[in-house]
Design an enzyme around this catalytic site. Structure first.
Site, PDB file in Angstrom:
ATOM      1  N   GLY A  96      58.975 -32.869 -23.174  1.00  0.00           N
ATOM      2  CA  GLY A  96      59.168 -34.313 -23.318  1.00  0.00           C
ATOM      3  C   GLY A  96      59.453 -34.971 -21.983  1.00  0.00           C
ATOM      4  O   GLY A  96      59.071 -34.456 -20.937  1.00  0.00           O
ATOM      5  N   HIS A 115      51.977 -35.450 -17.469  1.00  0.00           N
ATOM      6  CA  HIS A 115      51.778 -34.930 -18.832  1.00  0.00           C
ATOM      7  C   HIS A 115      50.583 -35.618 -19.507  1.00  0.00           C
ATOM      8  O   HIS A 115      49.818 -34.982 -20.224  1.00  0.00           O
ATOM      9  CB  HIS A 115      53.006 -35.210 -19.715  1.00  0.00           C
ATOM     10  CG  HIS A 115      54.263 -34.530 -19.277  1.00  0.00           C
ATOM     11  ND1 HIS A 115      55.322 -35.218 -18.738  1.00  0.00           N
ATOM     12  CD2 HIS A 115      54.628 -33.227 -19.315  1.00  0.00           C
ATOM     13  CE1 HIS A 115      56.302 -34.363 -18.471  1.00  0.00           C
ATOM     14  NE2 HIS A 115      55.917 -33.157 -18.799  1.00  0.00           N
ATOM     15  N   GLN A 175      65.368 -21.313 -20.819  1.00  0.00           N
ATOM     16  CA  GLN A 175      64.860 -21.355 -19.444  1.00  0.00           C
ATOM     17  C   GLN A 175      65.806 -22.098 -18.496  1.00  0.00           C
ATOM     18  O   GLN A 175      65.498 -22.260 -17.326  1.00  0.00           O
ATOM     19  CB  GLN A 175      63.452 -21.939 -19.401  1.00  0.00           C
ATOM     20  CG  GLN A 175      63.345 -23.424 -19.690  1.00  0.00           C
ATOM     21  CD  GLN A 175      61.895 -23.869 -19.803  1.00  0.00           C
ATOM     22  OE1 GLN A 175      61.211 -23.610 -20.794  1.00  0.00           O
ATOM     23  NE2 GLN A 175      61.388 -24.537 -18.764  1.00  0.00           N
TER      24      GLN A 175
HETATM   25  O1  PAF Z   1      56.745 -26.983 -17.826  1.00  0.00           O
HETATM   26  C1  PAF Z   1      57.463 -27.215 -18.816  1.00  0.00           C
HETATM   27  O2  PAF Z   1      57.652 -28.364 -19.230  1.00  0.00           O
HETATM   28  C2  PAF Z   1      58.126 -26.050 -19.538  1.00  0.00           C
HETATM   29  O3  PAF Z   1      58.502 -25.053 -18.642  1.00  0.00           O
HETATM   30  C3  PAF Z   1      57.269 -25.475 -20.675  1.00  0.00           C
HETATM   31  C4  PAF Z   1      55.983 -24.881 -20.159  1.00  0.00           C
HETATM   32  C5  PAF Z   1      56.955 -26.574 -21.695  1.00  0.00           C
HETATM   33  C6  PAF Z   1      58.031 -24.356 -21.409  1.00  0.00           C
HETATM   34  O4  PAF Z   1      59.230 -24.822 -21.960  1.00  0.00           O
END
Ligand code: PAF
Length: 268
Positions: free
Chosen positions: A19, A25, A49
């Protein structure tokens, strides 16, 4: 989502996101839309992460705006699980990437790529995309995913998409929203440093140490910027180069105030 997936036919394009959407994006969404019969995104701020002292809680969340933007791009689905659905109580199986994840971001952010690889593998299993779209700004993430796809035999194509930049060269990132106006004015120093390296390389400079010093010198001249790492590495293995005689990935991570920004270019 699995039930929906069974009802889809033709090629499926997936854009994994957390998001806080920006033009980068949306560029991925446009590619997914134009290259597949069905196009969708995932929207999930993935706790595994983020390190214990990182910005998981503060990560910008504006789901209404994000969903409106996905809709404007004409996506057919948005997969938006919650944490309990992705990591149910007792969850205990992870994807552990190898050497490619140890340097650069991996050295500064232990377990970051384990969390990325695990969530992306789960997203691939649920949505079974034909193609999936990743931005080149996160160059190491892209390599980790490509390696995982090869090693685990996912039947899909990873499509790298060039970094989208603001007019002054700053790479688009959800974390740019953290910058104060003064910090925002300082942030294009990352792109300036990369551009100097590209110019030196095009003028014939091949010494890795010299190019790393050029990065350090340019960033060092900006009082608001603190270097986390600078790197001139083999673009395949991410090992630091003495001389740039194979395609090179020039990358850096810099803190501006409390915001950590990354950027890169490739030398070929
Ligand atoms: O690049 C991101 O936004 C994130 O690392 C991903 C690939 C959606 C994984 O959570």
């Amino acid at each position: 989502m699995q039930e929906e997936r069974h009802r889809m036919s033709g090629s499926v394009g997936l854009v994994p996101t957390m998001g806080a959407l920006h033009e980068g994006h949306l560029t991925l969404c446009r590619r997914a839309r134009s290259e597949n019969q069905v196009a969708g995104a995932s929207l999930f701020v993935n706790p595994t992460q983020f390190g214990p002292n990182e910005d998981f809680n503060a990560y910008p969340r504006n789901y209404k705006r994000d969903l409106d933007l996905f809709q404007q791009e004409g996506l057919d689905f948005v997969f938006m699980p919650n944490v309990e659905q992705m990591y149910p109580t007792g969850f205990d199986t992870y994807v552990q990437p190898g050497a490619i994840a140890e340097r650069l971001e991996g050295a500064s952010r232990p377990d970051h790529f384990k969390g990325v690889a695990t969530v992306v593998a789960k997203l691939f299993l649920v949505t079974q995309p034909t193609r999936t779209y990743f931005g080149e700004k996160d160059a190491q993430q892209l390599r980790v995913i490509q390696q995982m796809v090869r090693d685990l035999g996912f039947d899909l194509q990873v499509v790298p998409v060039p970094t989208v930049r603001e007019a002054d060269g700053l790479a688009m990132s959800s974390r740019n929203a953290y910058l104060s106006p003064e910090q925002r004015a300082a942030a294009p120093v990352l792109h300036r440093a990369l551009t100097r390296v590209r110019e030196a390389y095009l003028a014939g400079e091949r010494d890795g140490g010299y190019l790393r010093a050029l990065l350090r010198g340019t960033i060092g001249a900006e009082p608001l910027a603190d270097i986390d790492y600078v790197s001139v590495a083999d673009s395949r293995t991410l090992k630091e180069l003495e001389r740039v005689e194979v395609p090179g990935l020039v990358s850096l991570a810099v803190r501006i105030g409390r915001t950590r920004l990354i950027d890169n270019i490739t030398l070929e």
